[in-house]
Design an enzyme around this catalytic site. Structure first.
Site, mmCIF file in Angstrom:
data_model
loop_
_atom_site.group_PDB
_atom_site.id
_atom_site.type_symbol
_atom_site.label_atom_id
_atom_site.label_comp_id
_atom_site.label_asym_id
_atom_site.label_seq_id
_atom_site.Cartn_x
_atom_site.Cartn_y
_atom_site.Cartn_z
ATOM 1 N N ASP A 144 -1.028 -6.083 0.085
ATOM 2 C CA ASP A 144 -1.411 -5.472 1.354
ATOM 3 C C ASP A 144 -2.922 -5.346 1.482
ATOM 4 O OD1 ASP A 144 0.658 -4.824 3.125
ATOM 5 O OD2 ASP A 144 1.310 -3.137 1.881
ATOM 6 N N GLU A 169 9.150 -4.432 10.181
ATOM 7 C CA GLU A 169 9.572 -3.136 9.624
ATOM 8 C C GLU A 169 10.155 -2.246 10.726
ATOM 9 O OE1 GLU A 169 6.712 -1.253 7.063
ATOM 10 O OE2 GLU A 169 7.849 0.621 6.966
ATOM 11 N N LYS A 171 -1.230 -9.377 3.189
ATOM 12 C CA LYS A 171 -0.435 -8.887 4.330
ATOM 13 C C LYS A 171 -1.294 -7.954 5.182
ATOM 14 C CE LYS A 171 3.268 -6.011 3.754
ATOM 15 N NZ LYS A 171 2.891 -4.772 4.473
ATOM 16 N N GLU A 201 -1.210 -5.429 8.558
ATOM 17 C CA GLU A 201 -0.496 -4.728 9.631
ATOM 18 C C GLU A 201 -1.300 -4.898 10.922
ATOM 19 O OE1 GLU A 201 0.259 -0.598 8.791
ATOM 20 O OE2 GLU A 201 1.102 -1.045 6.820
ATOM 21 N N ASP A 230 0.836 -1.207 0.000
ATOM 22 C CA ASP A 230 0.000 0.000 0.000
ATOM 23 C C ASP A 230 0.872 1.259 0.000
ATOM 24 O OD1 ASP A 230 0.837 -0.184 2.614
ATOM 25 O OD2 ASP A 230 -1.147 0.046 3.515
ATOM 26 N N SER A 231 2.199 1.063 0.003
ATOM 27 C CA SER A 231 3.110 2.192 -0.240
ATOM 28 C C SER A 231 2.798 2.820 -1.599
ATOM 29 C CB SER A 231 4.568 1.723 -0.189
ATOM 30 O OG SER A 231 4.779 0.621 -1.041
#
Ligand code: KIV
Length: 252
Positions: free
Chosen positions: A73, A170, A101, A103, A34-35
């Site tokens: 993500d 991270e 993924k 978070e 999602d960067s």
């Protein structure tokens, strides 16, 4: 590869052409991160990214890929309950992702169990969680104090037990990342987490030295001294595999 002690490589990919190039250069894992909110869309953070955005880019990456594992993500607030996570992960998996993924820490145990139950592989993401940047008050190293390190280790074990197939760390001190990598039997991918993780990931545009923003300490521009993008990617793959990257100057 973890069992054989062979390091693996991961880079972010957001489109067909780069997916094709990275896969062709032997990058084993492509992360539709999602960067893309910041790198592709020019957003200030990853918070505005939607499930539809992730699906659009997953489709493009999937078309360019042959061999690599594709992680996509789950964006901000797309997994606030196991049912919502299952619905959104299902949409993403249908479009070509192999793993989603997420978070978040121990509060995701039920969600990871739910996804696993329905055959959806999960990469858990601990350490710095950019979707929570406003709560964290900035992009800061996580797990520095003894208590925070202990908590992260426990959360990693809980998420693995819940069914996570992969772990991403991270911005974590190198010694903590090493400890987590040794304790878990699932592979651990690091970004700003030192040299002892099983694999490494970077944002592609950082590797190519074309990122507009300030570069964090762990970033290395692999384009320097290379004549083509392919040569830079191959240099990254080689440096990760032979342990040259990340070095101490890129670790915390
Ligand atoms: O979104 C992303 O690209 C990521 C990496 C920075 C690990 O999650």
């Amino acid at each position: 590869m973890k069992q054989a002690g062979e390091k693996f490589t991961c880079l972010t990919a957001y489109d067909f052409t780069f997916a094709h190039v990275l896969d062709g250069c032997g990058v084993e894992v492509l992360l539709v991160g999602d960067s893309l909110g910041m790198v592709i869309q020019g957003q200030p953070t990853t918070v505005p990214v939607t499930v539809d955005d992730m699906i659009y880019h997953t489709k493009a990456v999937s078309r360019g890929n042959r061999n690599a594992l594709i992680i996509t993500d789950m964006p901000f607030l797309s997994h606030t309950s196991p049912a919502e996570a299952l619905n959104n992960a299902g949409r993403i998996m249908r479009e070509g992702a192999h793993i989603v993924k997420l978070e978040g820490g121990a509060y995701l145990v039920e969600t990871v169990q739910e996804l696993s139950k329905f055959g959806i592989p999960v990469c858990a993401h601990l350490g710095l969680q950019p979707q929570s940047v406003h709560k964290l008050g900035g992009y800061k190293i996580q797990g520095r104090s003894e208590d925070d390190a202990e908590k992260m280790l426990e959360e990693a074990k809980l998420l693995q037990e819940a069914g996570a197939d992969l772990m991403l760390l991270e911005c974590v001190p190198a010694d903590l990342a090493e400890k987590i990598t040794k304790i878990l039997h699932i592979p651990v991918i690091g970004i700003g987490a030192g040299p002892h993780c099983d694999g490494q990931v970077l944002v592609l545009h950082d590797v190519l030295g074309i990122t507009a923003d300030i570069k964090p300490r762990f970033v290395k521009n692999f384009m320097q001294g290379q004549e083509s993008i392919q040569a830079a990617i191959q240099a990254y793959v080689k440096a990760v595999k032979n342990g040259d990257y990340p070095s101490e100057e890129h670790s915390f």
